[in-house]
Each structure stands twice: as structure tokens, then as C-alpha cells.
Design a protein around this motif. Structure first.
Motif, PDB file in Angstrom:
ATOM      1  N   SER A  88      43.959  28.824  39.725  1.00 63.13           N
ATOM      2  CA  SER A  88      43.164  28.832  40.953  1.00 63.13           C
ATOM      3  C   SER A  88      42.684  27.423  41.251  1.00 63.13           C
ATOM      4  O   SER A  88      42.789  26.526  40.409  1.00 63.13           O
ATOM      5  CB  SER A  88      41.974  29.786  40.793  1.00 63.13           C
ATOM      6  N   PRO A  89      42.156  27.183  42.454  1.00 62.25           N
ATOM      7  CA  PRO A  89      41.587  25.872  42.745  1.00 62.25           C
ATOM      8  C   PRO A  89      40.584  25.458  41.681  1.00 62.25           C
ATOM      9  O   PRO A  89      39.733  26.240  41.273  1.00 62.25           O
ATOM     10  CB  PRO A  89      40.918  26.088  44.110  1.00 62.25           C
ATOM     11  N   SER A 108      47.951  29.307  45.286  1.00 64.01           N
ATOM     12  CA  SER A 108      47.512  29.633  43.937  1.00 64.01           C
ATOM     13  C   SER A 108      48.167  30.915  43.422  1.00 64.01           C
ATOM     14  O   SER A 108      48.233  31.925  44.119  1.00 64.01           O
ATOM     15  CB  SER A 108      45.989  29.803  43.929  1.00 64.01           C
ATOM     16  N   TYR A 109      48.653  30.865  42.184  1.00 65.59           N
ATOM     17  CA  TYR A 109      49.212  32.035  41.501  1.00 65.59           C
ATOM     18  C   TYR A 109      48.456  32.232  40.190  1.00 65.59           C
ATOM     19  O   TYR A 109      47.952  31.267  39.608  1.00 65.59           O
ATOM     20  CB  TYR A 109      50.705  31.843  41.223  1.00 65.59           C
ATOM     21  N   ASP A 110      48.372  33.482  39.739  1.00 68.23           N
ATOM     22  CA  ASP A 110      47.617  33.793  38.531  1.00 68.23           C
ATOM     23  C   ASP A 110      48.498  33.594  37.299  1.00 68.23           C
ATOM     24  O   ASP A 110      49.032  34.529  36.730  1.00 68.23           O
ATOM     25  CB  ASP A 110      47.075  35.223  38.580  1.00 68.23           C
ATOM     26  N   GLY A 150      42.176  37.649  36.489  1.00 63.78           N
ATOM     27  CA  GLY A 150      41.350  37.696  37.683  1.00 63.78           C
ATOM     28  C   GLY A 150      40.497  36.469  37.867  1.00 63.78           C
ATOM     29  O   GLY A 150      39.945  35.927  36.910  1.00 63.78           O
ATOM     30  N   ALA A 151      40.435  35.998  39.127  1.00 64.21           N
ATOM     31  CA  ALA A 151      39.551  34.903  39.537  1.00 64.21           C
ATOM     32  C   ALA A 151      39.696  33.667  38.671  1.00 64.21           C
ATOM     33  O   ALA A 151      38.715  33.077  38.228  1.00 64.21           O
ATOM     34  CB  ALA A 151      38.098  35.373  39.566  1.00 64.21           C
ATOM     35  N   GLY A 152      40.963  33.287  38.425  1.00 57.22           N
ATOM     36  CA  GLY A 152      41.211  32.058  37.694  1.00 57.22           C
ATOM     37  C   GLY A 152      40.743  32.055  36.257  1.00 57.22           C
ATOM     38  O   GLY A 152      40.569  31.003  35.658  1.00 57.22           O
ATOM     39  N   GLY A 153      40.545  33.227  35.688  1.00 53.03           N
ATOM     40  CA  GLY A 153      40.102  33.325  34.306  1.00 53.03           C
ATOM     41  C   GLY A 153      38.639  33.681  34.162  1.00 53.03           C
ATOM     42  O   GLY A 153      38.175  33.969  33.058  1.00 53.03           O
ATOM     43  N   PRO A 167      42.869  35.459  29.800  1.00 57.47           N
ATOM     44  CA  PRO A 167      42.211  35.762  31.070  1.00 57.47           C
ATOM     45  C   PRO A 167      43.068  35.565  32.316  1.00 57.47           C
ATOM     46  O   PRO A 167      42.539  35.351  33.390  1.00 57.47           O
ATOM     47  CB  PRO A 167      41.020  34.797  31.066  1.00 57.47           C
ATOM     48  N   ASN A 168      44.387  35.618  32.161  1.00 55.38           N
ATOM     49  CA  ASN A 168      45.258  35.663  33.334  1.00 55.38           C
ATOM     50  C   ASN A 168      46.504  36.487  33.020  1.00 55.38           C
ATOM     51  O   ASN A 168      46.596  37.090  31.946  1.00 55.38           O
ATOM     52  CB  ASN A 168      45.598  34.246  33.854  1.00 55.38           C
TER      53      ASN A 168
END
Length: 332
Positions: A167-168, A194-196, A79-82, A45-46
């Protein structure tokens, strides 16, 4: 009481919705047949290049090489930290051919991204590994020791950007926040970028777009060996065999231990047969000489548990991460 997150105790776009959503039946999963499992798909998921991606591809290769499974497909849906991948996993209810590589980062992202999908909706399969974090700088960094970095960071916390491949709420975010708190910096003053995944974090570090990076040390081993980056400290209790000359935070006078983990979950509502196929395949993988070799190569700590035991671990992790994020003002 020292600050500590003991996570041992405290994943191609999809080509066809129809194909991915089809639930495997007993005959094509090879359950109890002694034959290799077929048609398994493992979602990352990333972005490619990060820790989840590496773990998933290594697991797939070991299963292939050891003839535990054939044709295992690993694909990325970032996307969106997983949580984009998590939502897809939850939407694939009953799809016993699909699973998602995940870890501590996805736990936190469900809160910070306000995800509608939650890990409690998934089917826990197995926790695979744990990995210490690392504080890393580019080769031309003026900071030669963790002490040098901390001194400069305390003097100008907002001026020194720290990057993480999550992500945070993820491990690469929780680590610098806890480090800041430990050395007397208000976590709210930390300039976190933050980086993916590690695949995006590394170029930022090499290009000096950030002062330092916080991530799993295994994601930087090739660059450490080539001299492109330097690890100032690792976050384990004891020194890491793969980085013999690198001190721990504790050994540097910073009372913090932090360990990340990675596991695999499946969509909700899969059959007992499909769940058994996955767990049996992962158990055989874990027992193989190839997997043991990969653990040593990547510096991963074996943390294998399956099914209900992993499910309980996920529940405990969810609560621990929620508590930490609440203290940082990132979760209600």
C-alpha cells in the motif's frame, strides 16, 4: 545529495480467538530445555505469494527441518497494507506463541492507513533480511532498458501505471516515488496501483494491467527464469548475483539506491521466557546451514539483529518513513 533510503540505516483466517489469545506458560515453550519449541504461530499480514509470505514460510520450514521448532503454523491475515494483522498482533497482548512477519511496508502503512495500532506497541524479535528492489516489465513490454522506460514515463507519467505489492507508504510505493523524483517526475503525478503483496502484483504484471512493477526482485525470480518477465534494473549498490546480467539503477545513470528489509515482531506484554524462546529459535535458524542456503537461493542479504537492537532500528525506520511520506503529502 543523492536521494536514497538506506533501510539498513534510514504476514487462514484465525480459527479461534480464545486459542490464539492464550498466553504460553514456561512449561510449554520448552525454554532452556534443549528441546524444539512448540506451538509457535507466525502471521503474514498480507496475501499468500508475496515477500512476507515467502520469508515466513521459509523461516518456518528451516526451523522445522533443523529441529529448532516443531509444528510452526504460518497463516495469512491480509488487509490495509498489513495493519489489519498489526492490529490483531497488538490485540493479542501477552500471547507469547504468536508473532508477525513484517517489514518496511508495515511501517509506512501505519501512517497511510491511519492505523490505531503501531509497531512501537509490539515486541521486537528480529530483523532477518534485506532485499534490493527491481523494476520489472512483462515479456512483451516495448521497454527493453530502464532508459527506454524512463523516457516514456517522463513523457506521460500519468499514462504509465506502475504497480507495487504494498500500500502507499510501503517499499513498493516508496521505490517508484523516489525513482520518479530522481529522474525529474513529480511524485504526485505518478499513477501508482497498489496490490496486496506480490501474489496479487504478479498477475497484474503478466496481464499487462500495469506498464511496470516495482518490488523486491526475489518475488520475480521464477518468472524471470521462465522468461515471463524482464528485470530492467535492480536498486542495490552492486549488481545482484541471482541477476548477473541486470544493471543497477546507478550503473544506468540513475543515482538511487533502495533496500527493503523484513523482520518479526510479537504482541506487547509477552513474558521474558516467551521472548527468549522466539529469539533463541530465530538465532538458531539464522546460524543453520539451511538458512544460509535459503539466503543464497532467494538472493536475500543477511541482516540479522535481535531484541533491543532491532527495536532501535524500528524507531529509526519509523521516523525516516514518516519524513518521506510527509514530503509526499501522505502523512502529517
Amino acid at each position: 545529495m543523492r536521494p536514497m533510503l538506506w533501510v539498513t540505516t534510514a504476514v487462514l483466517a484465525l480459527a479461534s480467538v480464545t486459542a490464539c489469545g492464550a498466553t504460553a506458560n514456561k512449561s510449554d515453550t520448552n525454554a532452556d530445555s534443549g528441546k524444539p519449541a512448540t506451538g509457535l504461530r507466525l502471521m503474514v499480514p498480507n496475501a499468500a505469494g508475496g515477500g512476507y509470505d515467502t520469508t515466513a514460510r521459509v523461516a518456518a520450514k528451516v526451523m522445522e527441518d533443523a529441529k529448532i521448532a516443531t509444528g510452526v503454523q504460518v497463516f495469512n491475515l491480509p488487509g490495509a497494507g498489513g495493519t489489519v494483522g498489526l492490529q490483531r498482533t497488538v490485540n493479542e497482548k501477552g500471547n507469547g506463541k504468536l508473532a508477525m512477519q513484517m517489514g518496511l511496508g508495515v511501517v509506512g502503512a501505519t501512517y497511510t492507513s491511519k492505523s490505531k495500532a503501531t509497531l512501537t506497541q509490539t515486541t521486537p524479535l528480529a530483523k532477518l533480511v534485506e532485499e534490493a528492489g527491481a523494476i520489472v516489465v512483462p515479456k512483451n513490454s516495448p521497454y527493453k532498458t530502464i532508459g527506454d522506460l524512463v523516457t516514456a514515463w517522463k513523457a506521460n507519467p500519468k499514462g504509465l501505471a506502475v504497480g507495487g505489492g504494498s500500500s502507499p507508504g510501503g517499499p513498493d510505493h516508496l521505490l517508484p516515488m523516489q525513482l520518479a523524483q530522481t529522474v525529474g517526475i513529480n511524485p504526485k503525478d505518478v499513477n501508482f496501483v497498489s496490490y496486496d503483496g506480490g501474489g496479487e502484483l504478479l498477475p497484474a504484471l503478466l496481464g499487462s494491467k500495469i506498464a511496470f512493477g516495482a518490488s523486491g526482485f526475489g518475488e520475480f525470480l521464477d518468472q524471470v527464469q521462465s522468461g515471463q518477465v524482464r528485470v530492467l534494473a535492480v536498486t542495490s549498490e552492486q549488481p545482484i548475483e541471482a541477476l548477473k546480467d541486470v544493471p543497477t539503477l546507478k550503473g544506468s545513470g540513475i543515482d538511487l539506491v533502495f533496500t527493503n528489509w523484513r523482520g518479526i515482531v510479537a504482541p506487547p506484554g509477552i513474558s521474558d521466557t516467551d521472548k527468549k524462546v522466539w529469539i533463541d529459535a530465530l538465532t538458531k535458524m539464522h546460524e543453520s546451514a539451511q538458512w544460509k542456503s535459503e539466503l543464497e537461493k532467494h538472493g536475500w542479504t543477511d541482516a540479522f539483529v535481535t531484541g533491543d537492537e532491532f527495536g532501535k532500528f524500528l524507531t529509526d525506520q519509523d521516523k525516516a518513513v514518516a519524513d518521506i511520506l510527509a514530503k509526499l503529502g501522505l502523512a502529517a
